[in-house]
Enzyme design. Structure first.
Site, PDB file in Angstrom:
ATOM      1  CG  HIS A 219      35.009  93.536  63.141  1.00 13.12           C
ATOM      2  ND1 HIS A 219      34.574  93.349  64.510  1.00 13.12           N
ATOM      3  CD2 HIS A 219      35.695  94.444  62.822  1.00 13.12           C
ATOM      4  CE1 HIS A 219      35.810  94.065  64.804  1.00 13.12           C
ATOM      5  NE2 HIS A 219      36.265  94.676  64.227  1.00 13.12           N
TER       6      HIS A 219
ATOM      7  CG  HIS B 223      39.187  96.244  61.724  1.00 13.75           C
ATOM      8  ND1 HIS B 223      38.223  97.213  62.503  1.00 13.75           N
ATOM      9  CD2 HIS B 223      39.803  96.759  60.894  1.00 13.75           C
ATOM     10  CE1 HIS B 223      38.451  98.261  61.620  1.00 13.75           C
ATOM     11  NE2 HIS B 223      39.229  98.286  60.516  1.00 13.75           N
TER      12      HIS B 223
ATOM     13  CG  ASP C 136      41.808  95.108  66.164  1.00 12.66           C
ATOM     14  OD1 ASP C 136      41.307  94.969  64.985  1.00 12.66           O
ATOM     15  OD2 ASP C 136      41.487  95.595  67.257  1.00 12.66           O
TER      16      ASP C 136
ATOM     17  CG  HIS D 266      33.234  98.675  63.225  1.00 15.45           C
ATOM     18  ND1 HIS D 266      33.914  99.736  64.048  1.00 15.45           N
ATOM     19  CD2 HIS D 266      34.545  97.886  62.921  1.00 15.45           C
ATOM     20  CE1 HIS D 266      35.273  99.612  64.385  1.00 15.45           C
ATOM     21  NE2 HIS D 266      35.587  98.613  63.719  1.00 15.45           N
TER      22      HIS D 266
ATOM     23  CG  ASP E 254      35.830  97.008  67.362  1.00 19.18           C
ATOM     24  OD1 ASP E 254      35.780  96.691  68.465  1.00 19.18           O
ATOM     25  OD2 ASP E 254      36.968  96.942  66.752  1.00 19.18           O
TER      26      ASP E 254
ATOM     27  CG  HIS F 190      38.847  96.382  71.523  1.00 17.76           C
ATOM     28  ND1 HIS F 190      40.052  96.591  71.310  1.00 17.76           N
ATOM     29  CD2 HIS F 190      38.362  96.453  70.486  1.00 17.76           C
ATOM     30  CE1 HIS F 190      40.358  96.799  70.305  1.00 17.76           C
ATOM     31  NE2 HIS F 190      39.304  96.568  69.392  1.00 17.76           N
TER      32      HIS F 190
END
Length: 286
Positions: free
Chosen positions: A61, A63, A65, A153, A176, A240
């Site tokens: 994805h 995001h 981070d 998510h 995630d 993570h």
């Protein structure tokens, strides 16, 4: 077998001991990087590989981070590949990936121009092939197949998990997500499941609502273990971590997972390596 190396086990909060989320998967003569968190290239070097050696980049994805070092990775691969006809890097991710890659190249536009002007053997920008998917087979080369399926998510959407298969060994990388049927299906009978986790019991004690908010779109250790149990995987690999386990706390995290999943459980610091052999998955009960 498939070799899994946890390159970065950290979170969005900078940690002196942990790089950002990223996992290296070696299958046969192919090397895949799953997500691209901060510090990934230093960890790749420590694991004995480099940007120029990657077969493909897989993004769960978008995001920040999970893509923090995307630009550095793409530029480094470009300037450290010395063959006369460099092979474009395949980048596989959810819809939106092509837009992010295009914006990344725009952000590094000055740098790319400087290098082309300076080096006679660099006459074109970095070459990539972006493939956007949410479901189905996305890779089938040299005995390695990769499938993706949606994960949950939300409000981050779409997000995907990956299943890498080679010589009857299989690894699923969840990214995630909260528990969801599509991830259960993707992980069914896999040799290993690499799953991001939070300690809900600790995060819920944070004084800032913004920190507590992460509980509603990440799996706890116990929920990740439940997913592994339902899917009948052979090994549960945790990564993570939020918050990061402190030295000596690993057994506490392992015990939480073991309360729901009675097979092999792996967790550790950056560069922790797990070998996944053929036939390690089991058929789920019922």
């Amino acid at each position: 077998m498939i070799e899994v190396t946890l390159l970065g086990t950290g979170s969005p909060v900078p940690d002196a001991r942990r790089a950002g989320p990223s996992t290296l998967v070696r299958a046969g003569d192919q090397t895949f990087l799953v997500d691209c968190g901060r510090g990934v290239q230093q960890r790749m070097a420590a694991a004995g590989t480099s940007a120029s050696a990657l077969t493909a980049l897989l993004l769960t994805h978008l995001h920040s981070d999970h893509i923090a070092d995307l630009g550095d990775l793409l530029i480094t691969r470009w300037i450290t590949t010395f063959g006369p006809d460099p092979h474009p890097l395949s980048i596989i991710g959810p819809p939106g990936t092509a837009e992010v890659v295009e914006a990344t190249f725009k952000a590094f536009g000055h740098d790319i121009g400087y290098r082309i002007a300076h080096h006679d053997d660099l006459n074109a920008p970095p070459q990539v092939r972006v493939h956007e998917h949410t479901d189905g087979e996305v890779w089938n080369h040299g005995g390695v197949t990769i499938r993706v399926a949606p994960t949950d998510h939300r409000p981050v959407t779409p997000t995907i998990g990956f299943r890498v298969e080679f010589a009857d060994a299989s690894v699923v990388l969840a990214g995630d997500t909260v528990p969801c049927p599509s991830l259960d299906g993707l992980a069914q009978g896999a040799g290993a499941l690499v799953h991001t986790v939070i300690r809900r019991d600790l995060v819920e004690q944070a004084p800032m609502q913004r920190i507590r908010d992460i509980c509603d779109y990440h799996s706890s250790v116990e929920e990740a273990a439940d997913t592994a149990e339902r899917a009948g995987v052979g090994i549960l690999i945790l990564t993570h971590y939020v918050p990061a386990p402190q030295p000596g706390q690993e057994d506490e995290w392992r015990a939480l997972a073991a309360s729901r999943f009675d097979r092999q459980i792996e967790l550790g610091d950056d560069l922790h390596r797990v070998l996944v052999h053929p036939g390690m998955g089991v058929r789920p009960a019922g």
